[in-house]
Design a protein around this motif. Structure first.
Motif, mmCIF file in Angstrom:
data_model
loop_
_atom_site.group_PDB
_atom_site.id
_atom_site.type_symbol
_atom_site.label_atom_id
_atom_site.label_comp_id
_atom_site.label_asym_id
_atom_site.label_seq_id
_atom_site.Cartn_x
_atom_site.Cartn_y
_atom_site.Cartn_z
ATOM 1 N N THR A 100 0.814 -1.223 0.000
ATOM 2 C CA THR A 100 0.000 0.000 0.000
ATOM 3 C C THR A 100 0.845 1.269 0.000
ATOM 4 O O THR A 100 0.339 2.359 -0.235
ATOM 5 C CB THR A 100 -0.906 0.047 1.254
ATOM 6 O OG1 THR A 100 -0.066 -0.193 2.389
ATOM 7 C CG2 THR A 100 -2.008 -0.989 1.197
ATOM 8 N N GLY A 101 2.138 1.130 0.323
ATOM 9 C CA GLY A 101 3.004 2.311 0.430
ATOM 10 C C GLY A 101 3.393 2.873 -0.926
ATOM 11 O O GLY A 101 3.000 2.346 -1.982
ATOM 12 N N GLN A 102 4.181 3.932 -0.880
ATOM 13 C CA GLN A 102 4.637 4.586 -2.123
ATOM 14 C C GLN A 102 5.358 3.594 -3.045
ATOM 15 O O GLN A 102 4.964 3.366 -4.198
ATOM 16 C CB GLN A 102 5.591 5.736 -1.772
ATOM 17 C CG GLN A 102 6.374 6.264 -2.966
ATOM 18 C CD GLN A 102 7.425 7.294 -2.585
ATOM 19 O OE1 GLN A 102 7.154 8.480 -2.665
ATOM 20 N NE2 GLN A 102 8.611 6.866 -2.191
ATOM 21 N N ASP A 103 6.402 2.955 -2.535
ATOM 22 C CA ASP A 103 7.223 2.083 -3.378
ATOM 23 C C ASP A 103 6.458 0.825 -3.775
ATOM 24 O O ASP A 103 6.563 0.351 -4.912
ATOM 25 C CB ASP A 103 8.504 1.664 -2.640
ATOM 26 C CG ASP A 103 9.441 2.838 -2.419
ATOM 27 O OD1 ASP A 103 9.065 3.970 -2.762
ATOM 28 O OD2 ASP A 103 10.552 2.620 -1.907
ATOM 29 N N GLY A 104 5.688 0.279 -2.813
ATOM 30 C CA GLY A 104 4.941 -0.950 -3.082
ATOM 31 C C GLY A 104 3.993 -0.771 -4.246
ATOM 32 O O GLY A 104 3.875 -1.643 -5.122
ATOM 33 N N THR A 105 3.324 0.379 -4.301
ATOM 34 C CA THR A 105 2.342 0.612 -5.368
ATOM 35 C C THR A 105 3.037 0.773 -6.721
ATOM 36 O O THR A 105 2.620 0.185 -7.717
ATOM 37 C CB THR A 105 1.491 1.857 -5.052
ATOM 38 O OG1 THR A 105 1.031 1.759 -3.709
ATOM 39 C CG2 THR A 105 0.304 1.965 -5.977
ATOM 40 N N LYS A 153 2.818 -1.905 -9.984
ATOM 41 C CA LYS A 153 2.462 -1.494 -11.351
ATOM 42 C C LYS A 153 3.527 -1.987 -12.344
ATOM 43 O O LYS A 153 3.201 -2.555 -13.399
ATOM 44 C CB LYS A 153 2.329 0.025 -11.427
ATOM 45 C CG LYS A 153 1.843 0.528 -12.771
ATOM 46 C CD LYS A 153 1.544 2.003 -12.674
ATOM 47 C CE LYS A 153 0.939 2.682 -13.863
ATOM 48 N NZ LYS A 153 1.023 2.175 -15.137
ATOM 49 N N LEU A 154 4.780 -1.784 -11.978
ATOM 50 C CA LEU A 154 5.880 -2.203 -12.867
ATOM 51 C C LEU A 154 5.842 -3.718 -13.119
ATOM 52 O O LEU A 154 5.975 -4.176 -14.258
ATOM 53 C CB LEU A 154 7.220 -1.809 -12.226
ATOM 54 C CG LEU A 154 8.463 -2.177 -13.013
ATOM 55 C CD1 LEU A 154 8.725 -1.146 -14.104
ATOM 56 C CD2 LEU A 154 9.703 -2.255 -12.110
ATOM 57 N N LEU A 155 5.649 -4.493 -12.051
ATOM 58 C CA LEU A 155 5.664 -5.955 -12.197
ATOM 59 C C LEU A 155 4.446 -6.451 -12.970
ATOM 60 O O LEU A 155 4.539 -7.399 -13.755
ATOM 61 C CB LEU A 155 5.739 -6.626 -10.818
ATOM 62 C CG LEU A 155 7.021 -6.343 -10.012
ATOM 63 C CD1 LEU A 155 7.013 -7.119 -8.702
ATOM 64 C CD2 LEU A 155 8.275 -6.694 -10.798
ATOM 65 N N ARG A 169 -6.233 3.753 -1.927
ATOM 66 C CA ARG A 169 -6.180 5.005 -2.694
ATOM 67 C C ARG A 169 -5.034 5.011 -3.707
ATOM 68 O O ARG A 169 -5.203 5.390 -4.864
ATOM 69 C CB ARG A 169 -6.012 6.163 -1.686
ATOM 70 C CG ARG A 169 -6.197 7.544 -2.257
ATOM 71 C CD ARG A 169 -5.754 8.567 -1.254
ATOM 72 N NE ARG A 169 -4.429 8.219 -0.736
ATOM 73 C CZ ARG A 169 -3.857 8.760 0.337
ATOM 74 N NH1 ARG A 169 -4.486 9.641 1.044
ATOM 75 N NH2 ARG A 169 -2.640 8.416 0.720
ATOM 76 N N ASN A 170 -3.853 4.541 -3.273
ATOM 77 C CA ASN A 170 -2.702 4.535 -4.179
ATOM 78 C C ASN A 170 -2.924 3.614 -5.381
ATOM 79 O O ASN A 170 -2.563 3.945 -6.510
ATOM 80 C CB ASN A 170 -1.435 4.093 -3.438
ATOM 81 C CG ASN A 170 -0.895 5.178 -2.528
ATOM 82 O OD1 ASN A 170 -1.384 6.299 -2.533
ATOM 83 N ND2 ASN A 170 0.108 4.845 -1.738
ATOM 84 N N PHE A 171 -3.533 2.432 -5.132
ATOM 85 C CA PHE A 171 -3.784 1.481 -6.234
ATOM 86 C C PHE A 171 -4.732 2.127 -7.250
ATOM 87 O O PHE A 171 -4.552 1.994 -8.459
ATOM 88 C CB PHE A 171 -4.452 0.190 -5.749
ATOM 89 C CG PHE A 171 -3.704 -0.534 -4.666
ATOM 90 C CD1 PHE A 171 -2.328 -0.450 -4.554
ATOM 91 C CD2 PHE A 171 -4.392 -1.332 -3.753
ATOM 92 C CE1 PHE A 171 -1.652 -1.133 -3.560
ATOM 93 C CE2 PHE A 171 -3.722 -2.017 -2.762
ATOM 94 C CZ PHE A 171 -2.358 -1.913 -2.663
ATOM 95 N N LYS A 172 -5.749 2.798 -6.720
ATOM 96 C CA LYS A 172 -6.741 3.414 -7.620
ATOM 97 C C LYS A 172 -6.081 4.509 -8.448
ATOM 98 O O LYS A 172 -6.349 4.658 -9.637
ATOM 99 C CB LYS A 172 -7.913 3.979 -6.818
ATOM 100 C CG LYS A 172 -8.777 2.866 -6.240
ATOM 101 C CD LYS A 172 -10.078 3.387 -5.664
ATOM 102 C CE LYS A 172 -10.911 2.212 -5.163
ATOM 103 N NZ LYS A 172 -11.277 2.318 -3.762
ATOM 104 N N TYR A 173 -5.184 5.279 -7.806
ATOM 105 C CA TYR A 173 -4.525 6.384 -8.498
ATOM 106 C C TYR A 173 -3.723 5.861 -9.700
ATOM 107 O O TYR A 173 -3.711 6.479 -10.765
ATOM 108 C CB TYR A 173 -3.598 7.132 -7.527
ATOM 109 C CG TYR A 173 -2.927 8.332 -8.150
ATOM 110 C CD1 TYR A 173 -3.625 9.522 -8.339
ATOM 111 C CD2 TYR A 173 -1.596 8.272 -8.552
ATOM 112 C CE1 TYR A 173 -3.020 10.621 -8.926
ATOM 113 C CE2 TYR A 173 -0.985 9.371 -9.142
ATOM 114 C CZ TYR A 173 -1.693 10.542 -9.331
ATOM 115 O OH TYR A 173 -1.099 11.619 -9.918
ATOM 116 N N LEU A 174 -3.105 4.684 -9.555
ATOM 117 C CA LEU A 174 -2.323 4.118 -10.669
ATOM 118 C C LEU A 174 -3.143 3.142 -11.518
ATOM 119 O O LEU A 174 -2.618 2.527 -12.452
ATOM 120 C CB LEU A 174 -1.067 3.414 -10.146
ATOM 121 C CG LEU A 174 0.012 4.283 -9.494
ATOM 122 C CD1 LEU A 174 1.281 3.474 -9.244
ATOM 123 C CD2 LEU A 174 0.380 5.501 -10.347
#
Ligand code: NAP
Length: 317
Positions: free
Chosen positions: A10-15, A19-21, A41-46
């Motif tokens: 859920t964190g900055q780097d994790g999200t 996405k990259l993987l 929220r972060n998942f939805k943003y990306l």
């Protein structure tokens, strides 16, 4: 299809890493503390909220880790979960140290006993180096951490190298210097400066209250830094890398730059002694040449250009 497990997804780097993987056709399992209070929220943003498989996992409970490893048999585990705030670690030293070390020990031991072919990436930090005699910082620069966070990351770092050297498991440390993005939590410096400056511009905040601005940090851009995590895990042999921009910037210059971009009066920057940390690294920057050469990592971004992007994204919200 390769399977990756990301803790702290859920964190900055994790999200960004998820996405990259996903773009690289991995099946991505992200672990969260609790399904009930996961912030997506972060998942939805990306735009990846429907593509990640979420699993509840208590990293302090090794039996839980073994269960997940046996269920998914991941090729790669990226361990990004941590109490990641240096500031908070001064008020929660025991909790920070306990979680940031025991979680890593549990992962290493689970891999050693039950899944020796799974590769582990550990999120190490420049804060492990702390007060140093010479810069730029290289892998072999002696460490002298000065925060409970830095000490916890150093302990975890050396457990990773110990498991690698003693048991032959594939485990690598990515030693990342500060990196920022729109997905950074509000309590981190760059995000706070930009958000508060916008609030001042919108007249919902009177002034910007900050701690010690006379310190320098090596800042980079998170989406570019997570690329290295994946690249490191594709090497034939595990190894540790420093990931940084290679230059440090004074926090005062960053605040003044943001204020100038927003046409704000610098008189509104208030230095608040109560926000000073008990101890502070004065200046820190690293040498990223090993990552450039071995991982073919090309990082040329100026942090002022990144600040422009972050201000624009924050204003768009
Ligand atoms: P972040 O945005 O603060 O994310 C931390 C993640 O860890 C979140 O998913 C959080 O979950 C999870 N977490 C925290 N405490 C936990 C606990 N007790 N149990 C389970 N999960 C827990 O951090 P980041 O910026 O993405 O950084 C990723 C990793 O790199 C961290 O290990 C950090 O220490 C390290 N690092 C970061 C930087 C940097 O500049 N960003 C530099 C060097 C190293 P919740 O959503 O539930 O809170």
């Amino acid at each position: 299809m390769k399977i990756a497990l990301i803790t702290g997804v859920t964190g900055q780097d994790g999200t960004y890493l998820a996405k990259l993987l996903l773009e690289k056709n991995y099946k991505v399992i992200g672990t969260v503390r609790s399904n009930r209070c996961t912030n997506t929220r972060n998942f939805k943003y990306l735009g990846i909220d429907k593509d990640i498989i979420l699993e509840e996992l208590d990293l302090l409970d090794m039996a839980n880790i073994i269960r997940i490893i046996q269920k998914y048999k991941p090729n790669e585990i990226y361990n990004l979960a941590a109490q990641s705030s240096v500031g908070l670690s001064y008020s929660q030293p025991i909790g920070t140290f306990s979680f940031n070390t025991t979680s890593v020990n549990n992962l290493l031991e689970s891999i050693r006993l039950f899944s020796p072919n799974t590769r582990l990436y550990q999120a190490s930090s420049s804060e492990m180096y702390g007060r140093v005699d010479s810069m730029p910082i290289r892998i072999d620069t002696p460490m002298h951490p000065i925060s409970p966070y830095g000490v916890s990351k150093m302990a975890a770092h050396f457990m990773v190298t110990t498991y690698r050297e003693s048991y032959g498991i594939y485990a690598s440390n990515g030693i990342l210097f500060n990196h920022e993005s729109f997905l950074r939590s509000d309590n981190f410096f760059i995000k706070k400066i930009i958000r508060d400056s916008i609030a001042i511009k919108n007249k919902t905040l009177k002034e910007l209250r900050v701690g010690n601005l006379n310190v320098k940090r090596d800042f980079g851009y998170a989406p570019k830094y997570v690329e290295v995590m994946w690249k490191m895990m594709q090497l034939e042999k595990p190894d540790d890398f420093i990931i940084c921009s290679g230059e440090s910037i004074l926090l005062k210059d960053i605040v003044e730059y943001v204020f100038e971009k927003m046409n704000l009066d610098k008189e509104l920057i208030i230095i608040d002694d109560s926000l000073f940390r008990p101890n502070e690294i004065k200046d820190i920057y690293g040498d990223n040449s090993k990552a450039r050469t071995i991982l073919d990592w090309d990082y040329i971004d100026s942090f002022y250009d990144i600040l422009d992007i972050l201000i624009e994204k924050e204003l768009a919200q």
